[in-house]
Design a protein around this motif. Structure first.
Motif, PDB file in Angstrom:
ATOM      1  N   THR A 255       0.722  -1.357   0.109  1.00  0.00           N
ATOM      2  CA  THR A 255      -0.105   0.092   0.070  1.00  0.00           C
ATOM      3  C   THR A 255       0.837   1.494   0.017  1.00  0.00           C
ATOM      4  OG1 THR A 255      -0.039   0.017   2.455  1.00  0.00           O
ATOM      5  CG2 THR A 255      -1.961  -1.166   1.206  1.00  0.00           C
ATOM      6  N   ASP A 256       0.147   2.417  -0.332  1.00  0.00           N
ATOM      7  CA  ASP A 256       0.758   3.515  -0.404  1.00  0.00           C
ATOM      8  C   ASP A 256       0.195   4.511   0.070  1.00  0.00           C
ATOM      9  OD1 ASP A 256       2.955   5.528  -0.831  1.00  0.00           O
ATOM     10  OD2 ASP A 256       3.461   4.988  -2.704  1.00  0.00           O
ATOM     11  N   GLU A 257       0.435   6.071   0.418  1.00  0.00           N
ATOM     12  CA  GLU A 257      -0.160   6.707   1.028  1.00  0.00           C
ATOM     13  C   GLU A 257      -0.551   8.267  -0.039  1.00  0.00           C
ATOM     14  OE1 GLU A 257      -0.830  10.286   4.675  1.00  0.00           O
ATOM     15  OE2 GLU A 257       0.701   8.431   4.700  1.00  0.00           O
ATOM     16  N   ILE A 258      -1.567   8.759  -0.342  1.00  0.00           N
ATOM     17  CA  ILE A 258      -1.676   9.682  -1.190  1.00  0.00           C
ATOM     18  C   ILE A 258      -1.244  10.877  -0.354  1.00  0.00           C
ATOM     19  CG2 ILE A 258      -3.358  11.125  -2.337  1.00  0.00           C
ATOM     20  CD1 ILE A 258      -2.782   8.532  -3.648  1.00  0.00           C
ATOM     21  N   ILE A 259      -0.593  11.992  -0.969  1.00  0.00           N
ATOM     22  CA  ILE A 259      -0.177  13.066  -0.262  1.00  0.00           C
ATOM     23  C   ILE A 259      -0.792  14.530  -0.843  1.00  0.00           C
ATOM     24  CG2 ILE A 259       2.030  12.004   0.458  1.00  0.00           C
ATOM     25  CD1 ILE A 259       3.390  13.131  -1.816  1.00  0.00           C
ATOM     26  N   GLU A 260      -1.340  14.137  -2.032  1.00  0.00           N
ATOM     27  CA  GLU A 260      -1.792  15.408  -2.656  1.00  0.00           C
ATOM     28  C   GLU A 260      -3.121  15.199  -3.610  1.00  0.00           C
ATOM     29  OE1 GLU A 260      -0.389  18.585  -6.129  1.00  0.00           O
ATOM     30  OE2 GLU A 260       1.210  17.529  -4.941  1.00  0.00           O
ATOM     31  N   TYR A 261      -4.002  15.933  -3.567  1.00  0.00           N
ATOM     32  CA  TYR A 261      -5.212  15.791  -4.253  1.00  0.00           C
ATOM     33  C   TYR A 261      -5.116  15.284  -5.690  1.00  0.00           C
ATOM     34  CZ  TYR A 261     -10.196  16.640  -5.843  1.00  0.00           C
ATOM     35  OH  TYR A 261     -11.329  16.376  -6.381  1.00  0.00           O
ATOM     36  N   GLN A 262      -6.009  14.347  -6.312  1.00  0.00           N
ATOM     37  CA  GLN A 262      -6.094  14.262  -7.544  1.00  0.00           C
ATOM     38  C   GLN A 262      -7.376  14.043  -8.093  1.00  0.00           C
ATOM     39  OE1 GLN A 262      -3.440  11.535 -10.200  1.00  0.00           O
ATOM     40  NE2 GLN A 262      -5.353  10.267 -10.211  1.00  0.00           N
ATOM     41  N   HIS A 263      -7.718  14.908  -9.278  1.00  0.00           N
ATOM     42  CA  HIS A 263      -9.261  14.692  -9.914  1.00  0.00           C
ATOM     43  C   HIS A 263      -9.295  13.542 -10.602  1.00  0.00           C
ATOM     44  CE1 HIS A 263     -10.674  18.897  -8.894  1.00  0.00           C
ATOM     45  NE2 HIS A 263      -9.603  19.272  -9.200  1.00  0.00           N
ATOM     46  N   SER A 264     -10.357  13.011 -10.949  1.00  0.00           N
ATOM     47  CA  SER A 264     -10.499  11.671 -11.667  1.00  0.00           C
ATOM     48  C   SER A 264     -10.771  12.554 -13.298  1.00  0.00           C
ATOM     49  CB  SER A 264     -11.903  11.085 -11.541  1.00  0.00           C
ATOM     50  OG  SER A 264     -12.974  11.800 -11.465  1.00  0.00           O
ATOM     51  N   ASN A 265     -10.789  11.543 -14.126  1.00  0.00           N
ATOM     52  CA  ASN A 265     -10.903  12.208 -15.560  1.00  0.00           C
ATOM     53  C   ASN A 265     -12.157  11.614 -16.203  1.00  0.00           C
ATOM     54  OD1 ASN A 265      -9.803   9.827 -15.235  1.00  0.00           O
ATOM     55  ND2 ASN A 265      -8.880   9.883 -17.604  1.00  0.00           N
ATOM     56  N   SER A 266     -12.662  12.165 -17.172  1.00  0.00           N
ATOM     57  CA  SER A 266     -13.935  11.562 -17.849  1.00  0.00           C
ATOM     58  C   SER A 266     -13.618  10.934 -19.193  1.00  0.00           C
ATOM     59  CB  SER A 266     -14.897  12.704 -18.146  1.00  0.00           C
ATOM     60  OG  SER A 266     -14.430  13.743 -18.910  1.00  0.00           O
ATOM     61  N   ASN A 267     -14.613  10.495 -19.762  1.00  0.00           N
ATOM     62  CA  ASN A 267     -14.361   9.697 -21.055  1.00  0.00           C
ATOM     63  C   ASN A 267     -13.325   8.834 -21.143  1.00  0.00           C
ATOM     64  OD1 ASN A 267     -14.838   9.305 -23.805  1.00  0.00           O
ATOM     65  ND2 ASN A 267     -13.352  10.568 -24.569  1.00  0.00           N
ATOM     66  N   THR A 268     -13.293   7.708 -20.385  1.00  0.00           N
ATOM     67  CA  THR A 268     -12.278   6.766 -19.874  1.00  0.00           C
ATOM     68  C   THR A 268     -13.122   5.236 -20.479  1.00  0.00           C
ATOM     69  OG1 THR A 268     -13.060   6.369 -17.645  1.00  0.00           O
ATOM     70  CG2 THR A 268     -11.361   8.019 -17.889  1.00  0.00           C
ATOM     71  N   ILE A 269     -11.992   4.313 -20.357  1.00  0.00           N
ATOM     72  CA  ILE A 269     -12.562   2.832 -21.133  1.00  0.00           C
ATOM     73  C   ILE A 269     -11.887   1.990 -20.082  1.00  0.00           C
ATOM     74  CG2 ILE A 269     -10.543   2.654 -22.430  1.00  0.00           C
ATOM     75  CD1 ILE A 269     -12.660   1.249 -24.227  1.00  0.00           C
ATOM     76  N   GLN A 270     -12.249   0.827 -19.748  1.00  0.00           N
ATOM     77  CA  GLN A 270     -11.525  -0.401 -19.201  1.00  0.00           C
ATOM     78  C   GLN A 270     -11.928  -1.444 -20.118  1.00  0.00           C
ATOM     79  OE1 GLN A 270     -10.253  -0.985 -16.117  1.00  0.00           O
ATOM     80  NE2 GLN A 270     -10.513  -3.135 -16.073  1.00  0.00           N
TER      81      GLN A 270
END
Length: 368
Positions: A255-270
């Motif tokens: 595991t790792d820890e997030i140290i700064e905010y990140q937005h999600s993106n749109s128009n993505t694919i799996q």
């Protein structure tokens, strides 16, 4: 052949724990039981595929056999649990040997190892089958007696799916292997709880390994992709009553820890293996810009995820979804690249920029 249906009555107020697709991962199975506080007062229902793919299939099977002697444990057969048929039959020996050579992590190879029998292209498969029948009759017989469907007052448990509410008319081949069951447009009178098909496969814009509860269809899919998906986890569905259904999960990732905010993106694919044909548009050192053929969606794919087949170019499971994360969040580390890392947060799979991770500064990750 018609599926075998077992009907059980569960004492009111008992907690039902449903787990599927352990796949020989005994350590993770034990850790999950401990995490959810499993006790003799619970009813444990294992929804098939106890064995194969993990490296402790024989120990997993024996552990479950012993557990069922002292606790209320019910098990349905999955497609991976039917290897007893190949051992007890006198047909298809060449294919069975090929399977054992291909599938190194198989209960059959573990049985051979316990008997000090070497398995290779020159092995006498008839001799191997005879020795396994003679020395592992308890295990084979236990697998053979497993039902294919378990029905309670309010739930139906089956490895892969059913075709109707008429359980007496279900065929074995359909209930142990029924791909993408939730996409067949079926609805049922009772909740049908299944494994077999990793829930991440249902994602189109992003993947998620958590159980899926569809209240309209009355289907609950719980296979977290343990031992199948690179980002897989082992899920436990926890049923207190038909109005109180939750889950917990566990995996083996650092595991790792997030140290700064990140937005999600749109128009993505799996992208998953059922629809993974791509065209490489621009190749760079670590990633290539590709076009997903069926959707026409363009995305950057890590080069080691791209491979050639006789029909063209394909990719392993991948996504261009970037997770929404905030400072202090803990994420599971799936795979790192030079600039970004594929992670899992609350079961959801996506990318995080390395600069947003604590290890991006310290170079260290921790075991969950």
């Amino acid at each position: 052949m018609k599926a075998v249906v077992k009907r059980i009555s569960i004492e009111k107020n008992k907690r039902i724990i449903a787990i599927s697709d352990i796949h020989g991962n005994l350590s993770l199975f034990k850790r999950l039981l401990k995490k959810i506080g499993y006790t003799k007062d619970d009813v444990l229902i294992l929804v098939g595929d106890l064995i194969e793919k993990g490296d402790m299939s024989l120990k997993t099977l024996r552990y479950i056999m012993e557990l069922s002697k002292t606790k209320e444990v019910y098990v349905v057969s999955g497609n991976c649990d039917t290897l007893w048929e190949d051992i007890k039959s006198e047909v298809d020996d060449e294919n069975l040997l090929r399977y054992m050579i291909f599938r190194k992590n198989s209960i059959l190879n573990e049985m051979c190892k316990e008997l000090s029998i070497e398995v290779n292209e020159k092995s006498n498969i008839k001799f191997i089958k005879e020795q396994i029948r003679r020395n592992f009759s308890d295990e084979l017989n236990w697998l053979e007696q497993l039902p294919h469907i378990i029905e309670t007052e309010k739930f139906i448990f089956v490895h892969a799916g059913i075709t109707s509410d008429n359980l007496e008319e279900q065929n074995v081949s359909e209930v142990i292997k029924n791909d993408a069951f939730m996409e067949r447009g079926l609805a049922f009178l009772k909740y049908v709880i299944v494994g077999h098909w990793p829930t991440a496969n249902y994602g189109r814009e992003k993947g998620c390994c958590n159980p899926i509860i569809d209240k309209e269809q009355k289907i609950i899919s719980i296979d977290g992709g343990n031992m199948i998906k690179s980002e897989g986890q082992l899920n436990a569905l926890i049923i207190k009553d038909d109005e109180n259904i939750t889950f917990d999960s566990i995996d083996d990732f650092l595991t790792d820890e997030i140290i700064e905010y990140q937005h999600s993106n749109s128009n993505t694919i799996q992208i998953s293996w059922m629809d993974n044909a791509v065209q490489v548009l621009k190749e760079e050192k670590e990633f290539s810009l590709c076009r997903h053929i069926s959707s026409n969606h363009e995305l950057w794919i890590k080069n080691d995820k791209i491979f050639k087949t006789k029909d063209g170019v394909c990719c392993y499971d991948c996504t261009d979804y970037f997770l929404s994360v905030k400072k202090g969040d803990i994420v599971s580390i799936i795979e790192k690249s030079s600039s970004q890392t594929i992670v899992k947060k609350d079961g959801i799979i996506g990318w995080v920029l390395n600069e947003k991770l604590k290890s991006g500064r310290t170079g260290k990750t921790e075991k969950a």
